[in-house]
Write a protein that holds these residues in place. Structure first.
Motif, PDB file in Angstrom:
ATOM      1  N   ILE A 135      45.872  31.270  19.939  1.00 55.18           N
ATOM      2  CA  ILE A 135      44.978  32.381  19.572  1.00 55.18           C
ATOM      3  C   ILE A 135      43.964  32.690  20.672  1.00 55.18           C
ATOM      4  CG2 ILE A 135      45.309  32.054  17.093  1.00 55.18           C
ATOM      5  CD1 ILE A 135      42.494  30.827  17.000  1.00 55.18           C
ATOM      6  N   LYS A 136      43.819  31.803  21.654  1.00 54.15           N
ATOM      7  CA  LYS A 136      42.957  32.106  22.801  1.00 54.15           C
ATOM      8  C   LYS A 136      43.581  33.175  23.689  1.00 54.15           C
ATOM      9  CE  LYS A 136      40.733  27.614  23.121  1.00 54.15           C
ATOM     10  NZ  LYS A 136      40.698  26.325  23.824  1.00 54.15           N
ATOM     11  N   LYS A 137      44.883  33.426  23.505  1.00 54.43           N
ATOM     12  CA  LYS A 137      45.585  34.408  24.334  1.00 54.43           C
ATOM     13  C   LYS A 137      45.338  35.840  23.876  1.00 54.43           C
ATOM     14  CE  LYS A 137      49.297  31.126  25.340  1.00 54.43           C
ATOM     15  NZ  LYS A 137      50.720  30.824  25.129  1.00 54.43           N
ATOM     16  N   TYR A 138      44.756  36.007  22.701  1.00 53.19           N
ATOM     17  CA  TYR A 138      44.444  37.343  22.195  1.00 53.19           C
ATOM     18  C   TYR A 138      43.182  37.247  21.337  1.00 53.19           C
ATOM     19  CZ  TYR A 138      46.559  35.824  17.771  1.00 53.19           C
ATOM     20  OH  TYR A 138      46.851  35.147  16.619  1.00 53.19           O
ATOM     21  N   ASN A 139      42.706  38.358  20.854  1.00 51.86           N
ATOM     22  CA  ASN A 139      41.456  38.399  20.092  1.00 51.86           C
ATOM     23  C   ASN A 139      41.736  38.185  18.606  1.00 51.86           C
ATOM     24  OD1 ASN A 139      38.832  38.765  19.305  1.00 51.86           O
ATOM     25  ND2 ASN A 139      38.853  40.984  19.555  1.00 51.86           N
ATOM     26  N   CYS A 140      41.761  36.921  18.184  1.00 48.46           N
ATOM     27  CA  CYS A 140      42.011  36.592  16.776  1.00 48.46           C
ATOM     28  C   CYS A 140      40.767  36.913  15.961  1.00 48.46           C
ATOM     29  CB  CYS A 140      42.357  35.112  16.639  1.00 48.46           C
ATOM     30  SG  CYS A 140      42.541  34.573  14.937  1.00 48.46           S
ATOM     31  N   LYS A 141      40.951  37.706  14.888  1.00 49.88           N
ATOM     32  CA  LYS A 141      39.831  38.074  14.023  1.00 49.88           C
ATOM     33  C   LYS A 141      39.986  37.511  12.615  1.00 49.88           C
ATOM     34  CE  LYS A 141      38.970  42.344  16.502  1.00 49.88           C
ATOM     35  NZ  LYS A 141      38.962  43.796  16.465  1.00 49.88           N
ATOM     36  N   ASN A 142      40.946  36.602  12.431  1.00 43.93           N
ATOM     37  CA  ASN A 142      41.191  36.017  11.118  1.00 43.93           C
ATOM     38  C   ASN A 142      40.117  34.959  10.843  1.00 43.93           C
ATOM     39  OD1 ASN A 142      42.179  34.371   8.979  1.00 43.93           O
ATOM     40  ND2 ASN A 142      44.249  35.114   9.378  1.00 43.93           N
ATOM     41  N   ILE A 143      39.087  35.342  10.094  1.00 44.31           N
ATOM     42  CA  ILE A 143      37.937  34.474   9.853  1.00 44.31           C
ATOM     43  C   ILE A 143      38.353  33.176   9.158  1.00 44.31           C
ATOM     44  CG2 ILE A 143      35.711  34.285   8.657  1.00 44.31           C
ATOM     45  CD1 ILE A 143      35.701  36.203  11.053  1.00 44.31           C
ATOM     46  N   GLU A 144      39.276  33.253   8.210  1.00 41.75           N
ATOM     47  CA  GLU A 144      39.709  32.047   7.493  1.00 41.75           C
ATOM     48  C   GLU A 144      40.383  31.051   8.443  1.00 41.75           C
ATOM     49  OE1 GLU A 144      41.299  32.865   3.315  1.00 41.75           O
ATOM     50  OE2 GLU A 144      41.499  34.793   4.340  1.00 41.75           O
ATOM     51  N   LEU A 145      41.237  31.551   9.324  1.00 40.97           N
ATOM     52  CA  LEU A 145      41.899  30.676  10.281  1.00 40.97           C
ATOM     53  C   LEU A 145      40.887  30.090  11.260  1.00 40.97           C
ATOM     54  CD1 LEU A 145      44.488  29.445  11.438  1.00 40.97           C
ATOM     55  CD2 LEU A 145      44.782  31.527  12.800  1.00 40.97           C
ATOM     56  N   LEU A 146      39.975  30.908  11.753  1.00 35.23           N
ATOM     57  CA  LEU A 146      38.949  30.419  12.678  1.00 35.23           C
ATOM     58  C   LEU A 146      38.075  29.368  12.010  1.00 35.23           C
ATOM     59  CD1 LEU A 146      37.988  33.804  14.375  1.00 35.23           C
ATOM     60  CD2 LEU A 146      39.344  31.950  15.369  1.00 35.23           C
ATOM     61  N   ASP A 147      37.756  29.571  10.716  1.00 40.73           N
ATOM     62  CA  ASP A 147      36.987  28.578   9.954  1.00 40.73           C
ATOM     63  C   ASP A 147      37.699  27.233   9.911  1.00 40.73           C
ATOM     64  OD1 ASP A 147      34.711  29.897   9.281  1.00 40.73           O
ATOM     65  OD2 ASP A 147      35.225  30.238   7.183  1.00 40.73           O
ATOM     66  N   GLU A 148      39.006  27.270   9.714  1.00 40.83           N
ATOM     67  CA  GLU A 148      39.782  26.024   9.636  1.00 40.83           C
ATOM     68  C   GLU A 148      39.895  25.343  10.998  1.00 40.83           C
ATOM     69  OE1 GLU A 148      40.919  24.466   7.022  1.00 40.83           O
ATOM     70  OE2 GLU A 148      40.580  25.988   5.494  1.00 40.83           O
ATOM     71  N   LEU A 149      40.065  26.128  12.051  1.00 40.86           N
ATOM     72  CA  LEU A 149      40.269  25.566  13.384  1.00 40.86           C
ATOM     73  C   LEU A 149      38.979  25.134  14.066  1.00 40.86           C
ATOM     74  CD1 LEU A 149      42.981  28.028  14.719  1.00 40.86           C
ATOM     75  CD2 LEU A 149      43.323  25.657  13.983  1.00 40.86           C
ATOM     76  N   TYR A 150      37.864  25.792  13.722  1.00 42.75           N
ATOM     77  CA  TYR A 150      36.578  25.493  14.340  1.00 42.75           C
ATOM     78  C   TYR A 150      35.520  25.305  13.263  1.00 42.75           C
ATOM     79  CZ  TYR A 150      39.029  27.472  18.364  1.00 42.75           C
ATOM     80  OH  TYR A 150      39.941  27.744  19.349  1.00 42.75           O
ATOM     81  N   PRO A 151      35.659  24.311  12.381  1.00 51.65           N
ATOM     82  CA  PRO A 151      34.745  24.187  11.239  1.00 51.65           C
ATOM     83  C   PRO A 151      33.284  23.949  11.616  1.00 51.65           C
ATOM     84  CG  PRO A 151      36.162  22.255  11.402  1.00 51.65           C
ATOM     85  CD  PRO A 151      36.668  23.263  12.395  1.00 51.65           C
ATOM     86  N   LYS A 152      33.019  23.235  12.681  1.00 54.39           N
ATOM     87  CA  LYS A 152      31.634  22.950  13.067  1.00 54.39           C
ATOM     88  C   LYS A 152      30.950  24.168  13.660  1.00 54.39           C
ATOM     89  CE  LYS A 152      32.460  18.074  13.763  1.00 54.39           C
ATOM     90  NZ  LYS A 152      32.644  17.000  14.727  1.00 54.39           N
ATOM     91  N   GLU A 153      31.734  25.070  14.220  1.00 54.95           N
ATOM     92  CA  GLU A 153      31.175  26.258  14.857  1.00 54.95           C
ATOM     93  C   GLU A 153      31.093  27.443  13.908  1.00 54.95           C
ATOM     94  OE1 GLU A 153      33.445  27.075  18.386  1.00 54.95           O
ATOM     95  OE2 GLU A 153      33.685  24.950  18.765  1.00 54.95           O
ATOM     96  N   SER A 154      31.656  27.280  12.719  1.00 56.49           N
ATOM     97  CA  SER A 154      31.745  28.408  11.795  1.00 56.49           C
ATOM     98  C   SER A 154      30.379  28.831  11.280  1.00 56.49           C
ATOM     99  CB  SER A 154      32.641  28.043  10.617  1.00 56.49           C
ATOM    100  OG  SER A 154      32.641  29.087   9.692  1.00 56.49           O
ATOM    101  N   LEU A 155      30.156  30.133  11.294  1.00 57.62           N
ATOM    102  CA  LEU A 155      28.922  30.690  10.738  1.00 57.62           C
ATOM    103  C   LEU A 155      29.063  30.914   9.236  1.00 57.62           C
ATOM    104  CD1 LEU A 155      28.224  33.379  13.471  1.00 57.62           C
ATOM    105  CD2 LEU A 155      27.141  31.154  13.234  1.00 57.62           C
ATOM    106  N   TRP A 156      30.291  30.797   8.748  1.00 60.74           N
ATOM    107  CA  TRP A 156      30.569  31.147   7.354  1.00 60.74           C
ATOM    108  C   TRP A 156      30.424  29.947   6.437  1.00 60.74           C
ATOM    109  CZ3 TRP A 156      30.755  36.198   6.856  1.00 60.74           C
ATOM    110  CH2 TRP A 156      31.086  36.940   7.973  1.00 60.74           C
ATOM    111  N   ARG A 157      30.302  28.747   6.942  1.00 60.81           N
ATOM    112  CA  ARG A 157      30.216  27.556   6.067  1.00 60.81           C
ATOM    113  C   ARG A 157      28.820  27.071   5.961  1.00 60.81           C
ATOM    114  NH1 ARG A 157      35.606  23.964   6.485  1.00 60.81           N
ATOM    115  NH2 ARG A 157      36.996  25.670   6.195  1.00 60.81           N
TER     116      ARG A 157
END
Length: 200
Positions: free
Chosen positions: A178-200
Protein backbone atom coordinates in the motif's frame (compact mmCIF):
# COMPACT_ATOMS: atom_id res chain seq x y z
CA UNK A 1 -36.54 15.62 5.61
CA UNK A 2 -40.09 16.41 4.61
CA UNK A 3 -43.24 15.37 6.46
CA UNK A 4 -43.55 12.08 4.59
CA UNK A 5 -41.45 9.20 5.93
CA UNK A 6 -40.35 8.25 2.40
CA UNK A 7 -39.30 11.67 1.13
CA UNK A 8 -35.94 13.34 1.68
CA UNK A 9 -34.78 16.72 0.55
CA UNK A 10 -31.33 17.82 -0.60
CA UNK A 11 -30.02 21.25 0.34
CA UNK A 12 -28.98 23.81 -2.24
CA UNK A 13 -25.33 23.41 -1.18
CA UNK A 14 -25.57 19.64 -1.71
CA UNK A 15 -27.13 20.15 -5.13
CA UNK A 16 -24.11 22.27 -6.08
CA UNK A 17 -21.70 19.63 -4.74
CA UNK A 18 -23.53 16.94 -6.69
CA UNK A 19 -23.47 19.01 -9.91
CA UNK A 20 -19.68 19.27 -9.67
CA UNK A 21 -19.45 15.55 -8.93
CA UNK A 22 -21.69 14.84 -11.93
CA UNK A 23 -19.47 16.91 -14.21
CA UNK A 24 -16.42 14.90 -13.10
CA UNK A 25 -18.27 11.66 -13.81
CA UNK A 26 -19.88 12.57 -17.14
CA UNK A 27 -17.91 9.84 -18.97
CA UNK A 28 -18.74 7.05 -16.52
CA UNK A 29 -20.92 4.21 -17.86
CA UNK A 30 -24.71 4.41 -17.67
CA UNK A 31 -26.73 1.25 -17.07
CA UNK A 32 -29.60 -0.05 -19.24
CA UNK A 33 -32.22 1.93 -17.30
CA UNK A 34 -30.13 5.12 -16.95
CA UNK A 35 -28.90 3.93 -13.55
CA UNK A 36 -25.61 5.80 -13.35
CA UNK A 37 -26.00 6.79 -9.69
CA UNK A 38 -27.26 4.93 -6.63
CA UNK A 39 -28.62 7.07 -3.80
CA UNK A 40 -28.76 6.07 -0.14
CA UNK A 41 -30.57 8.19 2.46
CA UNK A 42 -30.01 7.33 6.13
CA UNK A 43 -31.89 9.34 8.76
CA UNK A 44 -29.85 9.80 11.95
CA UNK A 45 -30.21 11.86 15.11
CA UNK A 46 -27.75 14.34 13.56
CA UNK A 47 -29.67 14.70 10.30
CA UNK A 48 -29.85 12.83 7.03
CA UNK A 49 -26.71 11.13 5.70
CA UNK A 50 -26.85 10.90 1.90
CA UNK A 51 -24.45 8.77 -0.13
CA UNK A 52 -24.38 8.98 -3.92
CA UNK A 53 -22.41 6.20 -5.62
CA UNK A 54 -21.43 6.44 -9.28
CA UNK A 55 -21.35 3.39 -11.57
CA UNK A 56 -17.53 3.68 -11.52
CA UNK A 57 -17.54 2.99 -7.76
CA UNK A 58 -16.69 6.48 -6.51
CA UNK A 59 -18.90 7.98 -3.77
CA UNK A 60 -19.78 11.42 -2.50
CA UNK A 61 -21.30 12.11 0.91
CA UNK A 62 -24.04 14.70 1.17
CA UNK A 63 -26.66 15.67 3.74
CA UNK A 64 -26.85 17.36 7.12
CA UNK A 65 -24.44 14.93 8.77
CA UNK A 66 -21.60 15.74 6.37
CA UNK A 67 -22.16 19.49 6.09
CA UNK A 68 -18.89 21.38 6.36
CA UNK A 69 -17.70 24.86 5.56
CA UNK A 70 -16.10 23.50 2.39
CA UNK A 71 -17.71 24.91 -0.73
CA UNK A 72 -18.17 22.40 -3.51
CA UNK A 73 -16.40 19.12 -4.08
CA UNK A 74 -12.67 18.56 -3.78
CA UNK A 75 -12.06 17.23 -7.28
CA UNK A 76 -9.13 14.99 -6.37
CA UNK A 77 -11.14 13.10 -3.75
CA UNK A 78 -14.10 12.43 -6.02
CA UNK A 79 -12.59 11.78 -9.43
CA UNK A 80 -13.90 8.75 -11.35
CA UNK A 81 -12.36 5.47 -10.24
CA UNK A 82 -10.03 3.75 -12.67
CA UNK A 83 -9.66 -0.02 -13.09
CA UNK A 84 -6.54 0.20 -10.93
CA UNK A 85 -8.47 2.08 -8.20
CA UNK A 86 -11.09 -0.69 -8.18
CA UNK A 87 -8.38 -3.39 -8.12
CA UNK A 88 -6.71 -1.64 -5.17
CA UNK A 89 -10.06 -1.41 -3.38
CA UNK A 90 -10.69 -5.17 -3.82
CA UNK A 91 -7.10 -5.92 -2.71
CA UNK A 92 -7.57 -3.81 0.43
CA UNK A 93 -10.91 -5.48 1.25
CA UNK A 94 -9.41 -8.97 0.85
CA UNK A 95 -6.35 -8.09 2.96
CA UNK A 96 -8.57 -6.58 5.66
CA UNK A 97 -10.73 -9.71 5.77
CA UNK A 98 -7.67 -11.86 6.45
CA UNK A 99 -6.14 -9.42 8.95
CA UNK A 100 -9.33 -9.17 11.01
CA UNK A 101 -9.10 -12.89 11.84
CA UNK A 102 -5.97 -12.08 13.87
CA UNK A 103 -8.31 -10.87 16.62
CA UNK A 104 -9.42 -13.97 18.59
CA UNK A 105 -12.84 -12.37 19.27
CA UNK A 106 -13.50 -11.74 15.59
CA UNK A 107 -12.28 -15.25 14.77
CA UNK A 108 -14.66 -16.71 17.38
CA UNK A 109 -17.60 -14.76 15.93
CA UNK A 110 -16.82 -15.92 12.38
CA UNK A 111 -15.96 -19.57 13.00
CA UNK A 112 -17.62 -20.22 16.38
CA UNK A 113 -14.41 -21.87 17.59
CA UNK A 114 -11.09 -21.07 19.20
CA UNK A 115 -8.41 -19.62 16.94
CA UNK A 116 -6.55 -22.15 14.80
CA UNK A 117 -3.58 -21.52 12.55
CA UNK A 118 -4.75 -24.19 10.10
CA UNK A 119 -8.12 -22.45 9.62
CA UNK A 120 -6.56 -18.99 9.25
CA UNK A 121 -4.06 -20.33 6.72
CA UNK A 122 -6.74 -22.23 4.77
CA UNK A 123 -8.98 -19.14 4.75
CA UNK A 124 -6.12 -16.93 3.48
CA UNK A 125 -5.27 -19.46 0.76
CA UNK A 126 -8.94 -19.59 -0.29
CA UNK A 127 -9.08 -15.80 -0.56
CA UNK A 128 -5.76 -15.74 -2.45
CA UNK A 129 -7.05 -18.21 -5.03
CA UNK A 130 -9.63 -15.75 -6.34
CA UNK A 131 -8.05 -12.46 -5.26
CA UNK A 132 -5.50 -10.04 -6.64
CA UNK A 133 -2.08 -11.73 -6.96
CA UNK A 134 -0.73 -9.29 -4.36
CA UNK A 135 -2.61 -11.29 -1.70
CA UNK A 136 -0.90 -14.59 -2.60
CA UNK A 137 2.48 -12.83 -2.73
CA UNK A 138 1.90 -11.54 0.83
CA UNK A 139 1.37 -15.02 2.28
CA UNK A 140 4.24 -16.98 3.82
CA UNK A 141 3.62 -20.49 2.51
CA UNK A 142 3.95 -23.60 4.68
CA UNK A 143 6.93 -24.91 2.72
CA UNK A 144 9.81 -22.67 1.69
CA UNK A 145 13.31 -23.01 0.34
CA UNK A 146 16.42 -22.72 2.47
CA UNK A 147 19.69 -21.16 1.27
CA UNK A 148 20.66 -24.45 -0.44
CA UNK A 149 17.27 -24.71 -2.22
CA UNK A 150 16.18 -27.52 0.04
CA UNK A 151 12.69 -27.44 1.50
CA UNK A 152 12.00 -26.13 4.98
CA UNK A 153 8.93 -25.76 7.18
CA UNK A 154 7.98 -22.11 7.62
CA UNK A 155 5.60 -22.85 10.51
CA UNK A 156 7.38 -25.22 12.93
CA UNK A 157 5.81 -23.77 16.11
CA UNK A 158 2.53 -24.16 17.97
CA UNK A 159 -0.73 -22.47 16.87
CA UNK A 160 0.01 -19.18 18.66
CA UNK A 161 3.56 -18.94 17.27
CA UNK A 162 2.43 -19.86 13.75
CA UNK A 163 -0.40 -17.32 13.77
CA UNK A 164 2.04 -14.64 14.93
CA UNK A 165 4.56 -15.62 12.22
CA UNK A 166 1.86 -15.65 9.54
CA UNK A 167 0.56 -12.20 10.43
CA UNK A 168 4.00 -10.63 10.91
CA UNK A 169 4.89 -11.65 7.36
CA UNK A 170 1.48 -10.94 5.81
CA UNK A 171 1.00 -7.49 7.37
CA UNK A 172 4.51 -6.34 6.45
CA UNK A 173 3.92 -7.33 2.82
CA UNK A 174 0.57 -5.53 2.78
CA UNK A 175 2.22 -2.42 4.27
CA UNK A 176 4.89 -2.55 1.57
CA UNK A 177 2.23 -2.89 -1.13
CA UNK A 178 0.00 0.00 0.00
CA UNK A 179 3.04 2.31 0.16
CA UNK A 180 3.10 2.05 -3.65
CA UNK A 181 -0.15 4.01 -3.96
CA UNK A 182 -2.35 6.32 -1.87
CA UNK A 183 -4.36 3.91 0.30
CA UNK A 184 -7.37 5.65 1.86
CA UNK A 185 -8.94 2.60 3.51
CA UNK A 186 -9.11 3.84 7.11
CA UNK A 187 -10.05 0.42 8.52
CA UNK A 188 -7.07 -1.26 6.87
CA UNK A 189 -4.71 1.53 7.95
CA UNK A 190 -6.06 1.20 11.52
CA UNK A 191 -5.22 -2.50 11.52
CA UNK A 192 -1.76 -2.08 9.97
CA UNK A 193 -0.71 0.98 12.00
CA UNK A 194 -2.66 0.75 15.28
CA UNK A 195 -0.31 2.94 17.34
CA UNK A 196 -0.37 5.71 14.75
CA UNK A 197 -4.12 5.64 14.23
CA UNK A 198 -6.02 8.82 14.99
CA UNK A 199 -9.27 6.86 15.02
CA UNK A 200 -8.59 4.70 18.10
Amino acid sequence: MSNSENEFSISKADVEKFKRFDIQHRKCPVGPVADKYAYTFVPTSLGVAITVKCSCGQKILLGDVWDKDIVGVIEEEHKPMTEQDLANQRFEDDALGIIRLKDPNVYRMVFNAEQSFDIIYAYAMGVAEKADERISKAILYRIGLDEYYGTKQNYPGNDTENIQRFYTHFEQNIRDEIKKYNCKNIELLDELYPKESLWR
